[in-house]
Design a protein around this motif. Structure first.
Motif, PDB file in Angstrom:
ATOM      1  N   LYS A  84      -0.148  -1.736   1.996  1.00  0.00           N
ATOM      2  CA  LYS A  84       0.120  -2.898   1.145  1.00  0.00           C
ATOM      3  C   LYS A  84       0.725  -2.467  -0.195  1.00  0.00           C
ATOM      4  CE  LYS A  84      -3.481  -5.902   3.080  1.00  0.00           C
ATOM      5  NZ  LYS A  84      -4.739  -6.636   2.809  1.00  0.00           N
ATOM      6  N   ASP A  85       0.257  -1.332  -0.707  1.00  0.00           N
ATOM      7  CA  ASP A  85       0.808  -0.811  -1.965  1.00  0.00           C
ATOM      8  C   ASP A  85       2.277  -0.442  -1.798  1.00  0.00           C
ATOM      9  OD1 ASP A  85      -1.648  -1.019  -3.326  1.00  0.00           O
ATOM     10  OD2 ASP A  85      -2.292   0.937  -2.603  1.00  0.00           O
ATOM     11  N   TYR A  86       2.568   0.251  -0.681  1.00  0.00           N
ATOM     12  CA  TYR A  86       3.963   0.638  -0.434  1.00  0.00           C
ATOM     13  C   TYR A  86       4.861  -0.595  -0.302  1.00  0.00           C
ATOM     14  CZ  TYR A  86       2.277   5.384   0.412  1.00  0.00           C
ATOM     15  OH  TYR A  86       1.704   6.619   0.261  1.00  0.00           O
ATOM     16  N   ASP A  87       4.385  -1.597   0.404  1.00  0.00           N
ATOM     17  CA  ASP A  87       5.184  -2.815   0.579  1.00  0.00           C
ATOM     18  C   ASP A  87       5.434  -3.514  -0.763  1.00  0.00           C
ATOM     19  OD1 ASP A  87       5.237  -2.361   3.304  1.00  0.00           O
ATOM     20  OD2 ASP A  87       3.495  -3.633   3.716  1.00  0.00           O
ATOM     21  N   ARG A  88       4.445  -3.502  -1.642  1.00  0.00           N
ATOM     22  CA  ARG A  88       4.589  -4.127  -2.962  1.00  0.00           C
ATOM     23  C   ARG A  88       5.659  -3.443  -3.814  1.00  0.00           C
ATOM     24  NH1 ARG A  88      -0.492  -3.983  -6.401  1.00  0.00           N
ATOM     25  NH2 ARG A  88       1.031  -4.759  -7.919  1.00  0.00           N
ATOM     26  N   MET A  89       5.830  -2.165  -3.599  1.00  0.00           N
ATOM     27  CA  MET A  89       6.735  -1.386  -4.450  1.00  0.00           C
ATOM     28  C   MET A  89       8.175  -1.877  -4.361  1.00  0.00           C
ATOM     29  SD  MET A  89       5.370   2.531  -4.151  1.00  0.00           S
ATOM     30  CE  MET A  89       3.709   2.985  -4.665  1.00  0.00           C
ATOM     31  N   VAL A  90       8.575  -2.360  -3.207  1.00  0.00           N
ATOM     32  CA  VAL A  90       9.959  -2.821  -3.044  1.00  0.00           C
ATOM     33  C   VAL A  90      10.261  -3.929  -4.054  1.00  0.00           C
ATOM     34  CG1 VAL A  90      11.622  -3.880  -1.491  1.00  0.00           C
ATOM     35  CG2 VAL A  90      10.025  -2.167  -0.607  1.00  0.00           C
ATOM     36  N   ASP A  91       9.403  -4.912  -4.143  1.00  0.00           N
ATOM     37  CA  ASP A  91       9.605  -6.019  -5.088  1.00  0.00           C
ATOM     38  C   ASP A  91       9.538  -5.532  -6.536  1.00  0.00           C
ATOM     39  OD1 ASP A  91       9.940  -7.924  -3.116  1.00  0.00           O
ATOM     40  OD2 ASP A  91       7.798  -8.411  -3.018  1.00  0.00           O
ATOM     41  N   ILE A  92       8.662  -4.570  -6.785  1.00  0.00           N
ATOM     42  CA  ILE A  92       8.547  -4.020  -8.151  1.00  0.00           C
ATOM     43  C   ILE A  92       9.834  -3.321  -8.550  1.00  0.00           C
ATOM     44  CG2 ILE A  92       7.358  -2.285  -9.543  1.00  0.00           C
ATOM     45  CD1 ILE A  92       4.804  -2.991  -7.940  1.00  0.00           C
ATOM     46  N   PHE A  93      10.373  -2.524  -7.650  1.00  0.00           N
ATOM     47  CA  PHE A  93      11.632  -1.829  -7.945  1.00  0.00           C
ATOM     48  C   PHE A  93      12.757  -2.830  -8.195  1.00  0.00           C
ATOM     49  CE2 PHE A  93       9.995   1.858  -5.099  1.00  0.00           C
ATOM     50  CZ  PHE A  93       9.299   2.388  -6.166  1.00  0.00           C
ATOM     51  N   LYS A  94      12.831  -3.844  -7.348  1.00  0.00           N
ATOM     52  CA  LYS A  94      13.887  -4.850  -7.510  1.00  0.00           C
ATOM     53  C   LYS A  94      13.740  -5.608  -8.826  1.00  0.00           C
ATOM     54  CE  LYS A  94      14.922  -5.812  -2.637  1.00  0.00           C
ATOM     55  NZ  LYS A  94      14.886  -6.856  -1.579  1.00  0.00           N
ATOM     56  N   ARG A  95      12.525  -5.970  -9.161  1.00  0.00           N
ATOM     57  CA  ARG A  95      12.276  -6.737 -10.386  1.00  0.00           C
ATOM     58  C   ARG A  95      12.669  -5.939 -11.635  1.00  0.00           C
ATOM     59  NH1 ARG A  95       7.771  -8.550  -8.956  1.00  0.00           N
ATOM     60  NH2 ARG A  95       6.342  -6.990  -9.830  1.00  0.00           N
ATOM     61  N   CYS A 113       6.342  10.116  -1.163  1.00  0.00           N
ATOM     62  CA  CYS A 113       7.798   9.973  -1.286  1.00  0.00           C
ATOM     63  C   CYS A 113       8.404   9.515   0.035  1.00  0.00           C
ATOM     64  CB  CYS A 113       8.401  11.316  -1.716  1.00  0.00           C
ATOM     65  SG  CYS A 113      10.183  11.321  -1.949  1.00  0.00           S
ATOM     66  N   GLY A 114       7.960  10.114   1.128  1.00  0.00           N
ATOM     67  CA  GLY A 114       8.483   9.736   2.430  1.00  0.00           C
ATOM     68  C   GLY A 114       8.142   8.306   2.812  1.00  0.00           C
ATOM     69  N   LYS A 115       6.929   7.891   2.501  1.00  0.00           N
ATOM     70  CA  LYS A 115       6.509   6.528   2.837  1.00  0.00           C
ATOM     71  C   LYS A 115       7.221   5.493   1.970  1.00  0.00           C
ATOM     72  CE  LYS A 115       2.051   7.957   4.696  1.00  0.00           C
ATOM     73  NZ  LYS A 115       0.602   8.122   4.436  1.00  0.00           N
ATOM     74  N   VAL A 116       7.461   5.835   0.708  1.00  0.00           N
ATOM     75  CA  VAL A 116       8.210   4.929  -0.164  1.00  0.00           C
ATOM     76  C   VAL A 116       9.656   4.813   0.318  1.00  0.00           C
ATOM     77  CG1 VAL A 116       9.084   4.556  -2.506  1.00  0.00           C
ATOM     78  CG2 VAL A 116       6.738   5.336  -2.170  1.00  0.00           C
ATOM     79  N   SER A 117      10.243   5.934   0.706  1.00  0.00           N
ATOM     80  CA  SER A 117      11.626   5.891   1.193  1.00  0.00           C
ATOM     81  C   SER A 117      11.735   5.035   2.451  1.00  0.00           C
ATOM     82  CB  SER A 117      12.155   7.309   1.462  1.00  0.00           C
ATOM     83  OG  SER A 117      11.519   7.902   2.576  1.00  0.00           O
ATOM     84  N   LYS A 118      10.680   5.042   3.255  1.00  0.00           N
ATOM     85  CA  LYS A 118      10.687   4.268   4.502  1.00  0.00           C
ATOM     86  C   LYS A 118      10.739   2.770   4.221  1.00  0.00           C
ATOM     87  CE  LYS A 118      10.447   4.655   9.023  1.00  0.00           C
ATOM     88  NZ  LYS A 118      11.499   5.400   9.777  1.00  0.00           N
ATOM     89  N   VAL A 119       9.918   2.306   3.273  1.00  0.00           N
ATOM     90  CA  VAL A 119       9.908   0.858   2.985  1.00  0.00           C
ATOM     91  C   VAL A 119      11.155   0.427   2.213  1.00  0.00           C
ATOM     92  CG1 VAL A 119       7.395   0.684   3.039  1.00  0.00           C
ATOM     93  CG2 VAL A 119       8.546   1.113   0.850  1.00  0.00           C
ATOM     94  N   CYS A 120      11.862   1.411   1.640  1.00  0.00           N
ATOM     95  CA  CYS A 120      13.049   1.082   0.837  1.00  0.00           C
ATOM     96  C   CYS A 120      14.363   1.332   1.562  1.00  0.00           C
ATOM     97  CB  CYS A 120      13.051   1.906  -0.455  1.00  0.00           C
ATOM     98  SG  CYS A 120      11.749   1.485  -1.622  1.00  0.00           S
TER      99      CYS A 120
END
Length: 388
Positions: A84-95, A113-120
């Motif tokens: 859930k944290d990783y999924d939230r990061m996408v909106d945070i980065f965009k905002r 880093c790998g998990k963040v890159s995956k959701v992005c």
């Protein structure tokens, strides 16, 4: 349209983690594609809290201080993220208009880093890893920024303690080095030696099962020959069953904390051999000592920080900057990009060729590999005038 860059530090600091931060900032300042250069103040948890500080307007004289600042100038964390944290990061980065995200850390941070890159990966947000660890246990690469300074620290510390023990050769001194599963730091203590009788006299690594009887036999033999004996051991020594030689003293959901290996072994020498013994555990001073920072380590840390910015700007994602050694008599490196999947939580231990047959020392192959990372600098600290 310009976009923003975010740099995140993870895990334990090193003597050169801020040098990589310097490399990131100074390289990003050159680009007309980047507006704000954000630092996450407090590691990965800071992303979720949107605790960002714009570092891009920092004056040059202030940036230069990063090169000799211990710890992490923007903080760090070992915060446990879930999906859930990783999924939230996408909106945070965009905002926050963040298009480039850099993670500086070790195995665990590269997993993040790998998990963040995956959701992005479908969002045109580019995520790149910067290697960092004193333990030198990141796979694929020759070595990681942070290791050379820790290696220099343990070598100089061992040499100085060795001189003390040689001056009054009445006891055994056991030095405990960091690196629970990988013996790279412990092994580097061998660089303290200028002569055959110099400390360390024995080195025990976590890659080999620890044999208590052999240890006592080795210590007794050397004590009878030399008087004072210096032993360097890893905090992660295990018996032949793969269990720590000291019992756990505290357990949490994420980690197990053990007692001091050096204290345990010093007590063993006293009880079993009747020889005076003491222990030393430098601990985190080995990763925070700016006075013993390796010049080569600092320069390479700057390079990998800068290369990570270049990689992100070129739209590389899900990769880590790697340090590769160029074959030849003169020490040189080159960088490359490796898939983050090959790094995530993969632990690189000391190869067998670097450990002697009995398992109580390192080989010349290891010394030849390690010495260039410190260079001639070490001679400034261990070239003692010795008349004994």
């Amino acid at each position: 349209m310009k976009n923003n860059l975010l740099i995140v530090h993870g895990g334990g600091p090193t003597a050169v983690i801020n040098a990589s931060l310097y490399g990131v900032i100074t390289e990003a300042q050159k680009s007309d594609k980047i507006d704000k250069i954000y630092g996450a103040i407090g590691g990965s948890e800071a992303i979720l809290n949107e605790n960002f500080l714009d570092l891009g307007k920092t004056e040059k004289n202030q940036l230069e201080l990063l090169l000799t600042t211990p710890g992490s100038a923007i903080g760090s964390s070992r915060y446990a993220l879930d999906q859930k944290d990783y999924d939230r990061m996408v909106d945070i980065f965009k905002r926050n208009n963040i298009k480039y995200v850099l993670f500086n850390g070790g195995n665990g941070t590269m997993d993040t880093c790998g998990k963040v890159s995956k959701v992005c990966e479908k969002e045109e947000i580019y995520v790149v890893g910067i290697p960092k660890t004193i333990d030198n246990d990141i796979s694929i690469i020759d070595h990681a920024p942070g290791y050379a300074s820790a290696a220099k620290y343990i070598a100089v510390t061992t040499a100085e303690i060795g001189q003390d023990v040689k001056s009054l050769p009445i006891h055994v001194c056991v030095i405990e080095a960091m690196g629970r599963n990988a013996g790279w730091i412990t092994a580097a203590s061998a660089l303290a030696r200028q002569n055959k009788k110099d400390a360390p006299h024995l080195i025990y690594l976590p890659e080999r099962p620890f044999d208590e009887e052999e240890f006592l036999e080795d210590v007794k033999k050397l004590y009878e020959k030399l008087g004072g004996v210096v032993v360097v051991v890893s905090e992660g020594l295990k018996n032949k069953e793969g269990e720590s030689i000291v019992p756990p003293i505290f357990k949490s959901d994420r980690a197990v904390y053990y007692g001091d290996v050096s204290s345990h072994l010093a007590n063993l020498v006293v009880k079993k051999l009747g020889i005076k013994a003491r222990n030393e555990k430098p601990g985190i001073s080995g990763r925070s000592s700016i006075g013993l920072q390796s010049d080569i380590d600092r320069e390479e840390a700057i390079i990998v920080g800068a290369e990570a910015v270049k990689a992100a700007l070129d739209h590389n994602t899900g990769v880590m900057v790697a340090i590769n050694r160029v074959p030849g008599d003169t020490y040189q490196i080159k960088t490359s990009l490796v898939p983050i999947e090959e790094v995530m939580l993969h632990e690189r231990i000391l190869p067998e060729k670097y450990i002697n047959e009995r398992g109580n020392d390192v080989t010349q192959d290891f010394i030849d590999w390690c010495k260039p990372l410190i260079g001639d600098q070490i001679n400034k600290f261990i070239s003692f005038k010795d008349v004994l």
